[in-house]
Design a protein around this motif. Sequence first.
Motif, PDB file in Angstrom:
ATOM      1  N   ILE A   1      64.836  67.322 -23.241  1.00  0.00           N
ATOM      2  CA  ILE A   1      64.585  66.432 -22.097  1.00  0.00           C
ATOM      3  C   ILE A   1      65.894  65.884 -21.544  1.00  0.00           C
ATOM      4  O   ILE A   1      66.102  65.804 -20.327  1.00  0.00           O
ATOM      5  CB  ILE A   1      63.647  65.276 -22.517  1.00  0.00           C
ATOM      6  N   SER A   2      66.826  65.523 -22.427  1.00  0.00           N
ATOM      7  CA  SER A   2      68.128  65.006 -21.978  1.00  0.00           C
ATOM      8  C   SER A   2      68.888  66.058 -21.194  1.00  0.00           C
ATOM      9  O   SER A   2      69.473  65.770 -20.140  1.00  0.00           O
ATOM     10  CB  SER A   2      68.951  64.559 -23.200  1.00  0.00           C
ATOM     11  N   CYS A   3      68.883  67.301 -21.700  1.00  0.00           N
ATOM     12  CA  CYS A   3      69.554  68.396 -20.984  1.00  0.00           C
ATOM     13  C   CYS A   3      68.924  68.631 -19.615  1.00  0.00           C
ATOM     14  O   CYS A   3      69.621  68.865 -18.616  1.00  0.00           O
ATOM     15  CB  CYS A   3      69.494  69.679 -21.813  1.00  0.00           C
TER      16      CYS A   3
ATOM     17  N   GLY B   1      60.962  65.903 -32.942  1.00  0.00           N
ATOM     18  CA  GLY B   1      61.230  64.825 -31.988  1.00  0.00           C
ATOM     19  C   GLY B   1      62.642  64.890 -31.442  1.00  0.00           C
ATOM     20  O   GLY B   1      62.869  64.715 -30.229  1.00  0.00           O
ATOM     21  N   LEU B   2      63.626  65.144 -32.330  1.00  0.00           N
ATOM     22  CA  LEU B   2      65.018  65.242 -31.895  1.00  0.00           C
ATOM     23  C   LEU B   2      65.220  66.440 -30.955  1.00  0.00           C
ATOM     24  O   LEU B   2      65.987  66.340 -29.980  1.00  0.00           O
ATOM     25  CB  LEU B   2      65.937  65.363 -33.113  1.00  0.00           C
TER      26      LEU B   2
ATOM     27  N   SER C   1      70.193  65.954 -12.505  1.00  0.00           N
ATOM     28  CA  SER C   1      71.086  64.960 -11.891  1.00  0.00           C
ATOM     29  C   SER C   1      72.329  65.618 -11.286  1.00  0.00           C
ATOM     30  O   SER C   1      72.925  65.092 -10.345  1.00  0.00           O
ATOM     31  CB  SER C   1      71.503  63.916 -12.930  1.00  0.00           C
ATOM     32  N   LYS C   2      72.706  66.783 -11.822  1.00  0.00           N
ATOM     33  CA  LYS C   2      73.886  67.500 -11.324  1.00  0.00           C
ATOM     34  C   LYS C   2      73.504  68.599 -10.317  1.00  0.00           C
ATOM     35  O   LYS C   2      74.314  69.475 -10.003  1.00  0.00           O
ATOM     36  CB  LYS C   2      74.655  68.133 -12.485  1.00  0.00           C
TER      37      LYS C   2
END
Length: 250
Positions: free
Chosen positions: A18-20, A11-12, A26-27
């Motif tokens: 997903i965060s990366c 999960g981590l 976004s960038k």
Amino acid sequence: IKRKNLFLTIGLIYIFIISCSFFVISKNGLPERFPKIFFKKYSFENYIDDIEFNKGSKGEIILIGDSHADTLSNELNNAAQENDFSLKRFHTHMLLPEIQEYDLIMNSIDDNFYKKNAQIINYLKQSKGSTIVIYNYYSLRILEKDANNKKFRKIFVGDLFSNDKNTSFKQRYDLVKKTFIDTISEISKNNKVIIIYPTPEFKVSVPIALIKKIIFTDKTKIPTITSDYETFIKKRKLIFEILDELPSNV
């Protein structure tokens, strides 16, 4: 490994990935990784039958060719605007009137090739005093293969009723040579014709090779990718034979 710890670890990892992904999106892909020149748009063409980029009063430039000619369109248009010239653009795999293009995969004649060349020739017959720039991927069109010697899916053949895909390479080469030389000789009577000779080819994708070098080596400068020019000339000897026989005023 305990099931609880296993699921927690997985999960981590998923959350991290997903965060990366969201961060990179976004960038806008982190464009600062590459030189700014990589993001400058140098071509703005589409592939309709003809395009008029610029209108001027001092004369007309006519750019004819395939995607290789696209590489010239942006700078030619800038120069045309600065010097008050018109710029007209025609797309064709090669300027060969009265020749058909046969698709080996579809087992049929590509009517668009013949029609486009007829349109271009009709336009050039009315043109006087123009500067005509011609640039094609000659290896693919004349030698029927790319830098990796992979055979191209299309070949040039003569009249549909007297010549077909079963012609030999020599027959097709001789036909292309005569037609191209005759065509350029004719249009050069009333216009200035500039032929761009073939440029060295690479067996790898140059954009991908550049990006890999920048990512894994020096990010501060654009790397150099080289090719042996003498070897290239030898391999493309038949192309140079055609271009070297063009009229002296071309």
